[in-house]
Design a protein around this motif. Structure first.
Motif, PDB file in Angstrom:
ATOM      1  N   ARG A 103       8.994  -2.528  10.678  1.00 61.00           N
ATOM      2  CA  ARG A 103       8.572  -2.138  12.038  1.00 61.00           C
ATOM      3  C   ARG A 103       7.415  -3.018  12.498  1.00 61.00           C
ATOM      4  N   PHE A 104       7.334  -4.203  11.918  1.00 59.08           N
ATOM      5  CA  PHE A 104       6.295  -5.165  12.275  1.00 59.08           C
ATOM      6  C   PHE A 104       7.030  -6.379  12.848  1.00 59.08           C
ATOM      7  N   PHE A 105       6.804  -6.637  14.138  1.00 63.73           N
ATOM      8  CA  PHE A 105       7.587  -7.641  14.850  1.00 63.73           C
ATOM      9  C   PHE A 105       6.718  -8.787  15.362  1.00 63.73           C
ATOM     10  N   ASN A 106       7.397  -9.847  15.769  1.00 64.75           N
ATOM     11  CA  ASN A 106       6.731 -10.979  16.403  1.00 64.75           C
ATOM     12  C   ASN A 106       7.397 -11.201  17.756  1.00 64.75           C
ATOM     13  N   LEU A 107       6.613 -11.178  18.820  1.00 64.32           N
ATOM     14  CA  LEU A 107       7.172 -11.319  20.170  1.00 64.32           C
ATOM     15  C   LEU A 107       6.893 -12.733  20.681  1.00 64.32           C
ATOM     16  N   LYS A 108       7.971 -13.411  21.137  1.00 67.14           N
ATOM     17  CA  LYS A 108       7.795 -14.764  21.683  1.00 67.14           C
ATOM     18  C   LYS A 108       8.318 -14.800  23.116  1.00 67.14           C
ATOM     19  N   PRO A 109       7.631 -15.512  24.015  1.00 67.67           N
ATOM     20  CA  PRO A 109       8.182 -15.652  25.365  1.00 67.67           C
ATOM     21  C   PRO A 109       9.396 -16.592  25.318  1.00 67.67           C
ATOM     22  N   PRO A 256       5.820  -7.921   4.921  1.00 69.65           N
ATOM     23  CA  PRO A 256       5.255  -8.826   5.926  1.00 69.65           C
ATOM     24  C   PRO A 256       3.775  -8.507   6.172  1.00 69.65           C
ATOM     25  N   GLY A 257       2.935  -9.520   6.126  1.00 69.96           N
ATOM     26  CA  GLY A 257       1.499  -9.320   6.398  1.00 69.96           C
ATOM     27  C   GLY A 257       0.690  -8.810   5.224  1.00 69.96           C
ATOM     28  N   CYS A 258       1.353  -8.542   4.077  1.00 67.02           N
ATOM     29  CA  CYS A 258       0.602  -8.086   2.887  1.00 67.02           C
ATOM     30  C   CYS A 258       0.224  -9.310   2.058  1.00 67.02           C
ATOM     31  N   VAL A 259      -1.061  -9.589   1.959  1.00 70.09           N
ATOM     32  CA  VAL A 259      -1.512 -10.798   1.248  1.00 70.09           C
ATOM     33  C   VAL A 259      -2.543 -10.437   0.173  1.00 70.09           C
ATOM     34  N   GLY A 260      -2.745 -11.368  -0.756  1.00 69.21           N
ATOM     35  CA  GLY A 260      -3.762 -11.172  -1.801  1.00 69.21           C
ATOM     36  C   GLY A 260      -3.501  -9.947  -2.647  1.00 69.21           C
ATOM     37  N   VAL A 261      -2.239  -9.712  -3.012  1.00 65.13           N
ATOM     38  CA  VAL A 261      -1.887  -8.504  -3.776  1.00 65.13           C
ATOM     39  C   VAL A 261      -2.411  -8.617  -5.215  1.00 65.13           C
ATOM     40  N   GLN A 262      -3.189  -7.617  -5.628  1.00 70.65           N
ATOM     41  CA  GLN A 262      -3.696  -7.562  -7.019  1.00 70.65           C
ATOM     42  C   GLN A 262      -3.226  -6.256  -7.644  1.00 70.65           C
ATOM     43  N   LYS A 263      -2.651  -6.338  -8.828  1.00 63.71           N
ATOM     44  CA  LYS A 263      -2.271  -5.111  -9.534  1.00 63.71           C
ATOM     45  C   LYS A 263      -3.367  -4.809 -10.554  1.00 63.71           C
ATOM     46  N   ILE A 264      -4.098  -3.733 -10.320  1.00 61.56           N
ATOM     47  CA  ILE A 264      -5.210  -3.373 -11.225  1.00 61.56           C
ATOM     48  C   ILE A 264      -4.759  -2.118 -11.978  1.00 61.56           C
ATOM     49  N   LEU A 265      -3.899  -2.332 -12.976  1.00 60.59           N
ATOM     50  CA  LEU A 265      -3.178  -1.202 -13.569  1.00 60.59           C
ATOM     51  C   LEU A 265      -3.894  -0.579 -14.760  1.00 60.59           C
ATOM     52  N   ASN A 266      -4.942  -1.250 -15.272  1.00 62.73           N
ATOM     53  CA  ASN A 266      -5.649  -0.681 -16.424  1.00 62.73           C
ATOM     54  C   ASN A 266      -6.901   0.099 -16.035  1.00 62.73           C
ATOM     55  N   ALA A 267      -7.144   0.240 -14.731  1.00 60.32           N
ATOM     56  CA  ALA A 267      -8.305   1.023 -14.276  1.00 60.32           C
ATOM     57  C   ALA A 267      -8.095   2.496 -14.631  1.00 60.32           C
ATOM     58  N   CYS A 269      -8.008   4.890 -12.693  1.00 64.27           N
ATOM     59  CA  CYS A 269      -6.966   5.305 -11.756  1.00 64.27           C
ATOM     60  C   CYS A 269      -6.231   4.022 -11.337  1.00 64.27           C
ATOM     61  N   PRO A 270      -5.058   3.732 -11.931  1.00 63.84           N
ATOM     62  CA  PRO A 270      -4.369   2.465 -11.636  1.00 63.84           C
ATOM     63  C   PRO A 270      -4.129   2.294 -10.135  1.00 63.84           C
ATOM     64  N   LEU A 271      -4.247   1.053  -9.639  1.00 68.60           N
ATOM     65  CA  LEU A 271      -4.064   0.829  -8.204  1.00 68.60           C
ATOM     66  C   LEU A 271      -3.514  -0.556  -7.913  1.00 68.60           C
ATOM     67  N   VAL A 272      -2.985  -0.705  -6.701  1.00 72.12           N
ATOM     68  CA  VAL A 272      -2.600  -2.015  -6.176  1.00 72.12           C
ATOM     69  C   VAL A 272      -3.504  -2.283  -4.983  1.00 72.12           C
ATOM     70  N   ARG A 273      -4.198  -3.411  -5.012  1.00 69.39           N
ATOM     71  CA  ARG A 273      -5.128  -3.767  -3.921  1.00 69.39           C
ATOM     72  C   ARG A 273      -4.533  -4.932  -3.148  1.00 69.39           C
ATOM     73  N   PHE A 274      -4.578  -4.852  -1.833  1.00 64.49           N
ATOM     74  CA  PHE A 274      -4.053  -5.959  -1.021  1.00 64.49           C
ATOM     75  C   PHE A 274      -4.699  -5.927   0.358  1.00 64.49           C
ATOM     76  N   SER A 275      -4.565  -7.040   1.065  1.00 68.46           N
ATOM     77  CA  SER A 275      -5.042  -7.080   2.449  1.00 68.46           C
ATOM     78  C   SER A 275      -3.846  -6.970   3.361  1.00 68.46           C
ATOM     79  N   HIS A 276      -3.956  -6.101   4.359  1.00 71.33           N
ATOM     80  CA  HIS A 276      -2.911  -6.032   5.384  1.00 71.33           C
ATOM     81  C   HIS A 276      -3.421  -6.880   6.536  1.00 71.33           C
ATOM     82  N   GLN A 277      -2.892  -8.100   6.611  1.00 73.38           N
ATOM     83  CA  GLN A 277      -3.484  -9.103   7.484  1.00 73.38           C
ATOM     84  C   GLN A 277      -3.507  -8.686   8.953  1.00 73.38           C
TER      85      GLN A 277
END
Length: 541
Positions: A103-109, A256-267, A269-277
């Motif tokens: 549901r993330f689109f790119n609009l072009k004229p 789409p738009g998810c960058v810098g994904v880090q899997k921090i699974l040994n914390a 509370c295991p987590l996945v950290r990422f930037s939603h650009q």
């Protein structure tokens, strides 16, 4: 002025909704919403007309983050399918596209050269807090300390648009997770939903898989019990790690738009950290984290019970950040969550109390409120209308001063902070700062805090109480050019500069503060320096 009054009024009405109702409404709203990357110049009228062919639009706004984006909420979910069916995957010349229908689109004229004068820059909504300079100006022009605290709250709290963007981001991640776990939910928790989040804060989300199995429980009729065939793993933790590992890969490869994904699974509370650009959010995705959502609900309740709570918490947090008591890096520092619980505890101590204890909220609970998570009793009343408002009428100015005085003289060496009972208790261990976890009562939420960081907090609290007291005696009026009230508390501390003094010849406080003010305010007057010096010299120097 009037705008602010009506804003607070309307907010109070909506705050009486249950936390679960707000979450449900927001989630449904997000499911009818799309995110569109737009050309920098666009005709809003033509844009809306173009989208309306897929169905009526309920709401929309634009914001900027590495380009111009639109958040568009349709009235019906079906409009999104219609829009997706009319959308194609871009054809690449040198690269290949992964054909993921989100549901993330790119609009072009269609013909970029054909842009008429109506294609102009759009009014975009702000997603970031004010700069320090802007904040200082606003605080210095406020009419009273109460007004300063309310101004800070108004400038830093999450806007309606920012909140929608947070729920939409969770909803977009849920679409990806639902490919593996149909019927799962991705819920925001923490500062994004507990009403204490400030613009720019991280987005904590948790993948809720518990609801999937429960859907069919009440339909079991007859002599058999049907179960899914599943894969088994040795522990809940390993299951969590495996699930997050796969979802993390999926975000990395297909999101789409998810960058810098880090899997921090040994914390812990295991987590996945990422930037939603596109939204600009730094996201942390966990699973199996229901207690954290319950804590978010408890803070939401406390924030909704009395309008002073959030104003005080935002100001104390801002003060702590200004003096580097809190930081975004994990370590031996006090966290925002600990500070918030300290403010709640302080407000439970007032006479009459401004906030009820967690135990008294438990007593008010009915059968529907009952909640046990992993053996911990997390029950409390969830209907805000059942809680009697406080009869306490103390001003924010008084409460701020008393907060610093209270914790500047608190017996941290002996006592622990406990919002369940709302009273000081003997510390069960030797941690410098002991704040009982409201639900997992054997845990200390401030176990990480070192003695030196706690001492720094105490010194700064005493200094701040002293500054506010001095102002009471002979303080500058709000009309003067120098910082006063809350603004004065955000200036660099004299106590902090002590270690430097031994090595170098120490400039008088008046000079230091003058140079700081000059950088903040070009129109700062010469004659304000001596008073600044006097008012900011601490009892500790």
């Amino acid at each position: 002025e009037n705008v602010f009054v009506s804003f607070i009024g309307s907010e109070d009405k909506s705050s009486k909704k249950r936390f679960s109702e707000v979450q449900k409404e927001r989630r449904e709203q997000a499911q009818r919403t799309v995110l569109i990357h737009c050309p920098n110049k666009i005709s809003e009228k033509k844009f809306l007309k173009y989208l309306s062919q897929h169905g009526p639009i309920n709401n929309h706004f634009f914001y900027e983050s590495f380009g111009l984006y639109a958040v568009v909420e349709f009235c019906q979910k079906e409009s999104i399918h219609s829009l997706q069916n009319g959308t194609h995957t871009p054809s690449m010349v040198t690269e290949a596209a992964i054909p993921f229908r989100s549901r993330f689109f790119n609009l072009k004229p269609k013909n970029p050269s054909n842009q008429t004068s109506e294609w102009s820059h759009i009014q975009s909504s702000n997603q970031l807090p004010p700069s320090s300079k802007k904040l200082f100006e606003l605080l210095c022009y406020a009419e009273s300390i109460d007004d300063q605290l309310n101004t800070l709250l108004k400038e830093f709290q999450l806007t309606e648009e920012n909140t929608r963007l947070r729920y939409l981001t969770c909803s977009l991640i849920e679409d990806i997770a639902a490919a593996y776990f149909p019927g799962c939910t991705v819920r925001p928790f923490g500062s994004s939903v507990n009403t204490f989040g400030k613009l720019g804060c991280d987005l904590d989300m948790f993948l809720d898989l518990d609801e999937i199995g429960k859907i069919s429980t009440h339909k079991n009729i007859g002599n058999f019990l049907m179960e899914f065939q599943v894969k088994n793993v040795p522990s809940e933790r390993i299951a969590t790690q495996k699930i997050l590992s796969v979802i993390g890969e999926c975000l990395d490869h297909f999101g789409p738009g998810c960058v810098g994904v880090q899997k921090i699974l040994n914390a812990r509370c295991p987590l996945v950290r990422f930037s939603h650009q596109a939204s600009g959010f730094q996201c942390d995705l966990t699973t199996n984290n229901r207690i954290a959502l319950k804590s978010s609900e408890l803070l939401y309740m406390y924030g909704a019970l009395d309008s002073r709570v959030r104003a005080l918490v935002f100001s104390v947090r801002c003060w702590a950040r200004a003096h580097s008591l809190t930081t975004s890096i994990p370590g031996a520092w006090i966290t925002n969550f600990s500070l918030t619980v300290m403010v709640i505890f302080f407000l439970q101590q007032r006479s009459p109390p401004i906030l009820p204890t967690l135990d008294s909220l438990k007593i008010l609970a009915d059968a529907g409120d009952k909640c046990i998570i992993e053996g911990n009793n997390c029950t409390f009343v969830r209907d805000l209308n059942k809680i009697k408002p406080s009869g306490n009428t103390e001003t924010l100015e008084l409460l701020l001063k008393e907060f610093f005085e209270y914790f500047g003289n608190f017996a941290f060496n002996k006592n622990s902070i406990n919002i369940r009972q709302g009273r000081e208790q003997n510390k069960p261990d030797s941690s410098p700062l002991h704040i009982q976890n409201p639900f997992e009562t054997s845990l200390n939420i401030s176990k990480n805090v070192s003695q030196s960081q706690l001492q720094k907090f105490v010194d700064l609290a005493r200094e701040s109480a002293w500054i506010l007291q001095e102002e009471d005696k002979d303080g500058p009026s709000p009309s003067s050019n120098q910082p006063w009230g809350l603004a004065a508390l955000l200036l660099p501390s004299v106590a902090n500069m002590k270690p430097l003094a031994k090595k170098k010849n120490k400039r008088p406080a008046s000079e230091r503060i003058k140079s700081l003010l000059d950088s903040i305010k070009s129109n700062s007057t010469e004659n304000s320096t001596s008073t600044n010096g006097k008012r900011t010299v601490s009892t500790h120097t």
